[in-house]
Structures are given as C-alpha cells and as structure tokens.
Design an enzyme around this catalytic site. Structure first.
Site, PDB file in Angstrom:
ATOM      1  N   LYS A  33      17.439  54.266  87.468  1.00 40.47           N
ATOM      2  CA  LYS A  33      18.620  54.924  86.893  1.00 40.47           C
ATOM      3  C   LYS A  33      18.624  54.773  85.372  1.00 40.47           C
ATOM      4  O   LYS A  33      18.860  55.725  84.631  1.00 40.47           O
ATOM      5  CB  LYS A  33      19.907  54.334  87.500  1.00 40.47           C
ATOM      6  CG  LYS A  33      20.123  54.747  88.953  1.00 40.47           C
ATOM      7  CD  LYS A  33      21.254  53.987  89.647  1.00 40.47           C
ATOM      8  CE  LYS A  33      21.317  54.351  91.120  1.00 40.47           C
ATOM      9  NZ  LYS A  33      22.353  53.635  91.877  1.00 40.47           N
ATOM     10  N   GLN A  44      26.102  48.479  91.375  1.00 46.59           N
ATOM     11  CA  GLN A  44      25.098  48.688  92.422  1.00 46.59           C
ATOM     12  C   GLN A  44      25.475  47.901  93.683  1.00 46.59           C
ATOM     13  O   GLN A  44      25.794  46.715  93.614  1.00 46.59           O
ATOM     14  CB  GLN A  44      23.710  48.273  91.910  1.00 46.59           C
ATOM     15  CG  GLN A  44      22.570  48.613  92.843  1.00 46.59           C
ATOM     16  CD  GLN A  44      22.331  50.121  93.029  1.00 46.59           C
ATOM     17  OE1 GLN A  44      22.699  50.929  92.181  1.00 46.59           O
ATOM     18  NE2 GLN A  44      21.733  50.502  94.138  1.00 46.59           N
ATOM     19  N   ASP A  73      29.782  57.282  90.647  1.00 46.81           N
ATOM     20  CA  ASP A  73      29.231  57.159  92.002  1.00 46.81           C
ATOM     21  C   ASP A  73      30.078  57.943  93.010  1.00 46.81           C
ATOM     22  O   ASP A  73      29.647  58.183  94.135  1.00 46.81           O
ATOM     23  CB  ASP A  73      29.234  55.684  92.447  1.00 46.81           C
ATOM     24  CG  ASP A  73      27.856  55.050  92.349  1.00 46.81           C
ATOM     25  OD1 ASP A  73      26.861  55.781  92.452  1.00 46.81           O
ATOM     26  OD2 ASP A  73      27.796  53.817  92.179  1.00 46.81           O
TER      27      ASP A  73
END
Ligand code: GUN
Length: 294
Positions: A52, A96, A119
């Site tokens: 990412k 994460q 997200d």
C-alpha cells in the site's frame, strides 16, 4: 475461458490516478495523504501494508506508516486514531486488520472519522453503501465491481453466489451485487460455513464470488458451464517453488474450474492488485473531498 487480468487493469487505473494527482498539483492543490497503522509483525499484514505504501509513492501520494508492537494498548492506539482524525494534513487512513486479541477492532473502526475511513469499514460508510448513497466502499468489493465493469461482464438479472459473510468482503459484496445499478441488479445468495449443500447453490450460480479464505474450496464439479468466477482468497501456503517459502493460494481450484468458466480471476494477479488500487482511489476521493465536503 477468459482470464481477468487484475494486474493489468490495476496498472491502468494506477496511471489514471497518477495523472489526476499531477493535475491537482499543477492547479496548486494538495497532494493526497494516506496514513497506515500497522500493529505487530504478521507476515501477511506486513506485505499488504508495504504494498500500500509503495503504491502511494507510485501514484504520487504522500504516505505515512505508523508502527506499533503487538503489546500496544487499546488506549494508545485509539489516541493515535483520534490524532489522525484531527490532523488536517492526513486525508485518509487505515488500521491494518487483524489486530491483537486484546484490542477491539470494532472500537477502533468506530473511532475513525468516517470522512477519513478510506477502508470503508465505519458503520456510517457501510450503512450508506447498503442504501446506495455516496460513501467510501471497502476496497476489495470496489475492486471486484471495477473488474466486472471493465470486462463488460453482464450482471443484470444474473444469480450471484457469494461464498463468505465477512464484514470486509462477503457482506458488502452481496449488498453491492443486489444494488439497483450496473454492475449489480443480481439475485444474490450468500453461503457461509453453516450453509448446507453449498454445491447445490454454486451449481445454480452465473457468478461466484469466493471469499471464504479456504484454499482450493471451489472444485470443478461445483461450477456450471459458462460461469464467471471471482477468487478473493489469498491464503499464504508453504511452497518450495518461491524464494520466500510461501505462495498465495485462492479459494478456487483453478485448474479444475477455469476450463468451465466464461471469465475467471487468477491468484495472484486477479482481485489482489485491485484491492490496493481501490484504496488509492478512495484516498484520491478523500483528498478531493469528493464524497464528504469537510
Ligand atoms: N486486512 C485484510 N484486508 C484488509 C483491508 O482491506 N484493510 C485493512 N485495514 N485491513 C485488512
């Protein structure tokens, strides 16, 4: 059988995003900024987050990686989330998952300002998505929709079977495939670990989206001729053919299933690269304040 090349589509979208960043900068705008919080040293999470951050650089975003050891307290993590919420320079950020057992993932997600939740995990984004309002759509389902769109795969009126009911993939995917839109307009069946006779449902499916995290689950005799199969599985399994000693295995027994399909995604190189690119797209939208004005 046509192979869906997620890697190529992701590369194409990556250059579209990079071009837009250059335009924003040329007009005196701000460089989009994504921050990522990584807790611990899980091999999979390390790889994803590194990827990412690397992709941020490639498209011209600013990025920040904030690391904590496994023993970070929930309070400490929540404090960082609040700090990022309030930092005007950070357009969007992710934490994460999975997190260590002593930290409530739900509490962390709900503490993230939904306007920076690139997200798309916050209940406000999930709720808005489910009724078709502008929002951050979680990256894997968004990436799959983009693949269906770019390969002009007909979905209207089709029977879509989603395997898996996770909050990250299964639930949002089912919701998006039933939405009155293109792609969408499907009749959707969701199968999960407690479903009886999954094979029966799979054999009726025009489109199967496999997101169980069970390597090789979908076998050749579970798929009808001409089906579209999207493999979301990315389980790291030991391999003596790679330098790392691991390889990614999908939920689909590719060699058996592929000959029966009209379209299929490989693992790796199918859904995976699209997930990261969708996060980049959400970050661009966050930077432009395109979904939420503030
Ligand atoms: N863990 C597995 N997939 C994801 C994702 O898309 N976002 C975050 N934050 N964690 C994940």
């Amino acid at each position: 059988m046509k192979l869906i090349d997620g890697k190529a589509i992701a590369a194409q979208i990556k250059s579209e995003i990079a071009e837009e960043v250059q335009q924003i900068l040329a007009q005196g705008g701000k460089r989009p900024h994504l921050a990522a919080i990584l807790v611990g040293h899980d091999g999979g999470s390390e790889t994803y987050v590194a990827s990412k951050v690397r992709t941020c650089e490639e498209v011209g975003f600013q990025s920040a990686l904030i690391r904590y050891e496994d023993d970070v307290t929930e309070d400490e993590l929540l404090k960082k989330v609040i700090e990022l919420n309030e930092d005007p320079d950070v357009d969007g950020f992710i934490v994460q998952l999975p997190l260590p057992k002593h930290i409530s993932e739900q509490k962390v997600i709900e503490t993230i300002d939904y306007r920076k939740d690139v997200d798309g995990f916050h209940p406000i984004n999930v709720g808005r998505m489910s009724i078709g309002l502008p929002c951050f759509v979680s990256a894997t389902p968004a990436g799959i929709l983009e693949l269906l769109k770019r390969y002009a795969i007909e979905t209207s009126g089709k029977h879509c079977v989603v395997l898996g009911r996770s909050n990250i993939v299964g639930k949002p995917m089912a919701s998006l495939m039933m939405q009155k839109s293109d792609p969408g307009d499907c009749t959707v069946t969701v199968c999960h670990s407690r479903t009886r006779d999954i094979k029966k449902y799979c054999l009726e499916a025009d489109i199967i989206i496999a997101a169980l995290g069970a390597p090789g689950f979908l076998k050749g005799d579970m798929v009808k001729e001409g089906a579209v199969v999207i493999d979301v599985g990315t389980t790291r399994v030991p391999s003596d053919q790679t330098k790392s000693g691991f390889k990614l295995k999908g939920d689909v027994e590719f060699d058996e299933v592929a000959p029966k399909c009209s379209f299929i995604t490989p693992v790796p190189g199918g859904v995976g690269p699209m997930t990261i690119i969708s996060l980049m797209r959400n970050t661009l939208l966050a930077g432009k304040k395109a979904i939420y004005c503030k």
